[in-house]
Design an enzyme around this catalytic site. Structure first.
Site, short mmCIF file in Angstrom:
data_model
loop_
_atom_site.label_atom_id
_atom_site.label_comp_id
_atom_site.label_asym_id
_atom_site.label_seq_id
_atom_site.Cartn_x
_atom_site.Cartn_y
_atom_site.Cartn_z
NE ARG A 84 -3.36 2.61 2.56
CZ ARG A 84 -3.30 3.48 3.57
NH1 ARG A 84 -2.57 3.19 4.64
NH2 ARG A 84 -3.94 4.63 3.52
CG HIS A 128 -0.96 9.05 3.28
ND1 HIS A 128 -1.09 7.69 3.52
CD2 HIS A 128 -0.60 9.59 4.48
CE1 HIS A 128 -0.83 7.44 4.79
NE2 HIS A 128 -0.53 8.57 5.39
CD GLU A 173 -4.96 7.79 9.27
OE1 GLU A 173 -4.29 8.78 9.60
OE2 GLU A 173 -4.73 6.65 9.72
CG ASN A 298 -5.23 3.52 8.36
OD1 ASN A 298 -5.34 2.52 7.65
ND2 ASN A 298 -4.85 4.69 7.90
CE1 TYR A 300 -2.21 3.73 12.47
CE2 TYR A 300 -0.15 2.88 13.39
CZ TYR A 300 -0.90 3.32 12.30
OH TYR A 300 -0.33 3.37 11.06
CD GLU A 357 -1.68 4.09 7.92
OE1 GLU A 357 -1.45 4.52 9.07
OE2 GLU A 357 -1.85 4.84 6.94
O1 LIG Z 1 1.53 7.74 13.14
C1 LIG Z 1 1.76 6.59 12.42
C2 LIG Z 1 0.96 6.62 11.12
C3 LIG Z 1 1.42 7.69 10.14
O2 LIG Z 1 2.81 7.58 9.88
C4 LIG Z 1 0.60 7.52 8.84
O3 LIG Z 1 1.04 8.37 7.80
C5 LIG Z 1 -0.85 7.83 9.09
O4 LIG Z 1 -1.68 7.26 8.09
C6 LIG Z 1 -1.27 7.39 10.46
N1 LIG Z 1 -2.48 7.51 10.97
C7 LIG Z 1 -2.43 7.09 12.23
C8 LIG Z 1 -3.64 7.12 13.09
N2 LIG Z 1 -3.58 7.97 14.19
C9 LIG Z 1 -3.21 9.29 14.30
C10 LIG Z 1 -3.71 10.03 15.34
C11 LIG Z 1 -3.35 11.33 15.50
C12 LIG Z 1 -2.48 11.94 14.63
C13 LIG Z 1 -1.96 11.20 13.58
C14 LIG Z 1 -2.33 9.88 13.40
C15 LIG Z 1 -1.17 6.67 12.53
N3 LIG Z 1 -0.47 6.86 11.40
#
Ligand SMILES: OC[C@@H]1[C@@H](O)[C@H](O)[C@@H](O)c2nc(CNc3ccccc3)cn21
Length: 453
Positions: A84, A128, A173, A298, A300, A357
């Site tokens: 991706r 993105h 996102e 995505n 986390y 993700e």
């Molecule tokens: O932060 C890790 C990754 C980032 O590198 C990616 O480009 C992005 O798609 C991504 N989205 C999240 C989801 N959470 C988030 C929450 C607050 C601020 C930024 C990301 C994490 N991540």
């Protein structure tokens, strides 16, 4: 006779489950202005003093723009079935609309051909976060014309790549783009306005709808939307915390999926934004709500949520004293992924889902003498989240694939190069790539379709 031992659980994933890894253009490519490309808002933002940690920029990043062929070879060595990635809009349309930069198109065309030659399926994200600076100068996502701009950009790529690329995503996102870029200002373009954030969010979804409509006219395969969502759990059984959870859930988890899949916003958004929440034209929802082939999720972490004084949600995230946290301060909570996937199915139905993700930043040791990078915490994180996905599949959620975030250590936006999410270590001084233990472990997981979790 003792009871028969609990049978070992068959953790095999469905046949054809798509195992891969993910990146994004601005975070890995470098050379943002090479071969006729125009600047993006992230090139502009990172070169603005004070906007990124240590003044880190994407000028070099992982030099994927120069090393794309070796990176595909590395993906092949790891046995990835899919990759991706995102396209930098301003490499394709340097001014955002109109003139096409053929050299930019050629870069992605070569990358796609190399992936296919190595039996790796491309999953392409149109946007993105790296909006062309020229479009930001015209209002960016605050300008209702952005829907036409985005559809034009998508059509340029559909015509060039569709058929070789069979899985497309419009936007990565929209929540982060608007919360970070327009409400709190921590991300490009760095605006801080409760009036602008809803407008940007709504226009992003209009642009998503226009790009899907354009795909249905030009493309013959699959297109979806990628969202970051996280389960919100009440910190107590108080009514105030329950209301806080309701607001936080609507703001992050429903704000974009509801209009895209149901054709309306959750009512809490008007409560949250008050007089800053416009009355949207009814016809906008017909544009936004386009039939999708999948949704990318995505995942986390979770948020244990209480009433609080955050702006504008009036919530607080409560740190868990016994929790395990990553370098980005996110609690490791795999059960939240299962809970979230069950909520998604219950709320939106049986639309196919890709986990587009999932990953974590931990403090990784340097490359050891024998060329190893020991990252047991990342292996544990990935294993537990893949098990959580397996649980959701067993409960009937139609999950089609998993993209580990990230293939490479890379530029973590405003945090610069301070956080390492990669399953492959990058020495930014030499650009040497070293697969971490997690990459070697993931290779075995892929080869066994999950049996060796
Ligand atoms: O932060 C890790 C990754 C980032 O590198 C990616 O480009 C992005 O798609 C991504 N989205 C999240 C989801 N959470 C988030 C929450 C607050 C601020 C930024 C990301 C994490 N991540």
């Amino acid at each position: 006779m003792p009871d028969s031992p609990t049978p070992a659980r068959d953790l095999r994933f469905p046949d054809g489950f798509l195992w891969g890894a993910a990146t994004a253009a601005h975070q890995i490519e470098g050379s943002p202005l090479a071969d006729g490309a125009g600047p993006s808002i992230w090139t502009r933002f990172a070169h603005t003093p004070g906007m990124t940690l240590n003044g880190d920029t994407g000028d070099v990043a992982c030099d994927h723009y120069g090393r794309w062929k070796q990176d595909v070879a590395l993906m092949r060595e790891l046995g990835l079935k899919a990759y991706r990635f995102s396209v930098s809009w301003s490499r394709i349309h340097p001014e955002g609309t109109g003139r096409v930069n053929q050299a930019g198109l050629d870069f992605y065309s070569r990358l796609v051909d190399e992936l296919l030659a190595n039996d790796i399926e491309p999953l392409l994200t149109l946007f993105h976060w790296d909006l062309p600076a020229a479009l930001d100068d015209r209002g960016g996502w605050l300008n209702r014309d952005c829907a036409d701009w985005f559809a034009e950009y998508g059509s340029t790529l559909y015509r060039a790549l569709d058929g070789r690329v069979k899985k497309w995503a419009t936007i990565n996102e929209p929540w982060v783009v608007t919360d970070g870029g327009y409400l709190h200002g921590a991300l490009a373009p760095g605006h801080r306005s409760r009036y602008e954030a809803p407008i940007a969010a709504h226009n992003l979804m209009r642009a998503h709808g226009a790009a899907v409509q354009a795909y249905r006219a030009e493309g013959r395969h699959e297109i979806g939307l990628v969202v970051n969502i996280e389960p919100k759990y009440p910190a107590s059984d108080s009514a105030e915390d329950a209301a806080a959870v309701r607001r936080a859930h609507a703001y992050m988890n429903e704000q974009f999926l509801h209009p895209a899949l149901l054709g309306h916003y959750p009512p809490e958004l008007k409560e949250i934004f008050g007089d800053a929440w416009p009355d949207w034209p009814a016809e906008d929802f017909a544009l936004i709500r386009q039939p999708l082939d999948f949704v990318g999720i995505n995942y986390y972490t979770r948020s244990v949520t209480a009433a609080g004084d955050s702006y504008p949600l009036k919530t607080a995230v409560v740190r868990q004293p016994l929790g395990t946290y990553t370098e980005t301060g996110w609690e490791v909570f795999p059960q939240g992924l299962t809970d979230l996937l069950l909520w998604f199915k219950d709320t939106y139905g049986d639309l196919p889902v890709y986990i587009t993700e999932n990953g974590a930043a931990f403090f990784d040791p340097a490359v050891a003498d024998e060329g190893r990078v020991r990252d047991p915490l990342r292996i544990d994180y990935l294993r537990k989240h893949l098990t959580a996905i397996r649980d959701a599949i067993d409960a009937g959620v139609d999950i089609r694939g998993y993209m580990a975030w990230s293939l490479l250590d890379n530029l973590e936006w405003s945090l610069g190069y301070s956080k390492r999410f990669g399953i492959v270590h990058v020495n930014y001084g030499t650009q040497e790539r070293t697969p971490k233990d997690s990459a070697r472990w993931y290779s075995k997981v892929i080869a066994s379709n999950g049996r060796t979790l």
